[in-house]
Design a protein around this motif. Structure first.
Motif, PDB file in Angstrom:
ATOM      1  N   SER A  92      -4.755  -0.929  -1.152  1.00 15.06           N
ATOM      2  CA  SER A  92      -5.578  -0.015  -0.365  1.00 15.06           C
ATOM      3  C   SER A  92      -4.943   0.299   0.987  1.00 15.06           C
ATOM      4  N   CYS A 150       0.822  -1.216   0.000  1.00 11.13           N
ATOM      5  CA  CYS A 150       0.000   0.000   0.000  1.00 11.13           C
ATOM      6  C   CYS A 150       0.856   1.266   0.000  1.00 11.13           C
ATOM      7  N   LYS A 173      -3.076   8.723   3.394  1.00  6.19           N
ATOM      8  CA  LYS A 173      -2.837   8.491   1.963  1.00  6.19           C
ATOM      9  C   LYS A 173      -2.110   9.673   1.328  1.00  6.19           C
ATOM     10  N   LEU A 197      -4.949  -0.356   7.147  1.00  3.14           N
ATOM     11  CA  LEU A 197      -5.173   0.249   8.458  1.00  3.14           C
ATOM     12  C   LEU A 197      -6.319  -0.425   9.203  1.00  3.14           C
ATOM     13  N   ARG A 198      -7.397  -0.737   8.501  1.00  2.00           N
ATOM     14  CA  ARG A 198      -8.600  -1.257   9.162  1.00  2.00           C
ATOM     15  C   ARG A 198      -8.413  -2.680   9.694  1.00  2.00           C
ATOM     16  N   ILE A 239      -7.730   8.885   7.451  1.00  2.54           N
ATOM     17  CA  ILE A 239      -7.169   7.913   6.513  1.00  2.54           C
ATOM     18  C   ILE A 239      -6.764   8.602   5.213  1.00  2.54           C
ATOM     19  N   ALA A 240      -7.584   9.543   4.768  1.00  3.18           N
ATOM     20  CA  ALA A 240      -7.222  10.328   3.583  1.00  3.18           C
ATOM     21  C   ALA A 240      -5.939  11.112   3.827  1.00  3.18           C
ATOM     22  N   THR A 243     -10.676   8.233  11.503  1.00  2.00           N
ATOM     23  CA  THR A 243     -11.813   8.620  10.679  1.00  2.00           C
ATOM     24  C   THR A 243     -11.441   8.515   9.203  1.00  2.00           C
ATOM     25  N   ASP A 244     -12.452   8.615   8.353  1.00  6.27           N
ATOM     26  CA  ASP A 244     -12.184   8.591   6.914  1.00  6.27           C
ATOM     27  C   ASP A 244     -11.281   9.754   6.508  1.00  6.27           C
ATOM     28  N   GLU A 287      -6.562   2.032   3.248  1.00  3.15           N
ATOM     29  CA  GLU A 287      -7.638   1.843   4.218  1.00  3.15           C
ATOM     30  C   GLU A 287      -7.739   0.386   4.663  1.00  3.15           C
TER      31      GLU A 287
END
Length: 320
Positions: A267, A235, A290, A272-273, A286-287, A282-283, A269
């Protein structure tokens, strides 16, 4: 001869230890000593591998090995190598090697490591990086990534884990003009073995920074450790690379090269998840991770262009 799973020696030099199930650090040490052989002399500071490997009377090292003061891994390596050489008893195939964790390297041990590189002592320093002080209860180190939950960077409704970014020790070491430095992951063991062989056969200071997941601290199943160690590479949050200093490369300032040049990222995400330590992210956060990943690869490509080492495929990459 290039080493792989089929050609790796059957001899074991690190066994019977008390490491947790799925420990990435123990795999890194075991593989390294297989490559370095019976005449390697090891030094380890306070940390997971010294805690699990020096339980008298069940000592786990078949090589000569000793525990060092926490901050002094590189200094002790210097003394061991100089002492063997002064006594005329250093075999030609003897590698003086240190195994230190992320905290023992990037935090308290960085000064001694810098000094050894400056002197160009004939030693190999291996940082097995599980991204926190795992041995003492999972506290943050300067190699703990953004968003990771530790006991000193809690995560929940009002706090989302580590607030700082992971320190780039590989590039710090390379900035010294060290003869050889590399990054690796226990998820890509053939690459790690190749770099160990390369480091073994070079004189002067060498450094390998290997990602070694800790299922206990990362919050993932023991059986997933190797897969997670692959995912962090795939990733793009960890890159596999080498640096050769001016002595080896013949290039002023040295030369970087990627060992695994990704055209597409897996990915972030999903990586991490699958780990409990990132559960509170949070989303938007995560952004942010990235975006940091993309910036790092752009910068690495720029460094490579200056050093004639890396291709710039960053614009062709697409996140999965």
């Amino acid at each position: 001869m290039a080493l792989n799973a089929k050609t790796l020696p059957d001899d074991e030099f690190f066994f019977g230890h008390k490491a947790c199930a799925g420990c990435g650090g123990s795999l890194a040490v075991r593989a390294a000593l297989k490559v370095l052989g019976p005449n390697a002399v090891a030094a380890l500071p306070a940390g997971c591998m010294s805690a699990v490997g020096f339980n008298f009377p069940q000592l786990s090292f078949a090589n000569n090995a000793m525990i060092t003061p926490f901050a002094a891994t590189a200094s002790v390596l210097t003394g061991i190598e100089a002492g063997l050489r002064a006594q005329g008893i250093k075999p030609d195939d003897c590698t003086v090697v240190g195994f230190a964790g992320d905290g023992g390297t990037a935090d308290i041990g960085l000064q001694a490591l810098s000094g050894a590189i400056d002197r160009n002592d004939d030693v190999l320093y291996i940082c097995y990086d599980n991204e926190a002080y795992m041995n003492t209860g999972i506290q943050k180190s300067s190699l703990t990534p953004f968003g990771a939950k530790t006991t000193t960077t809690p995560a929940g409704r009002n706090a989302h884990g580590c607030l700082t970014q992971k320190k780039n020790v590989f590039e710090i070491v390379a900035a010294h003009g060290i003869p050889y430095a590399a990054t690796a992951s226990v998820g890509y063991l053939p690459d790690f073995l190749r770099k160990l062989e390369r480091a073994r056969d070079i004189r002067g200071t060498r450094f390998i920074h290997v990602i070694a997941p800790c299922p206990t601290g990362w919050g993932c199943p023991e059986a997933d450790m190797v897969d997670v160690a692959r995912d962090i590479v795939d990733c793009g949050l960890w890159y596999l690379a080498e640096y050769e200093g001016p002595q080896l490369s013949g290039v002023p300032g040295g030369q970087f090269k990627l060992s695994r040049n990704l055209r597409e990222f897996a990915s972030v995400e999903a990586y991490l998840r699958r780990q409990g330590r990132f559960r509170a992210l949070t989303d938007d956060e995560i952004a942010q991770v990235k975006a940091g990943r993309d910036a790092k690869w752009e910068r690495s490509a720029a460094i490579g262009r200056r050093k004639a080492g890396m291709r710039d495929d960053a614009t062709a990459r697409r996140d999965g």
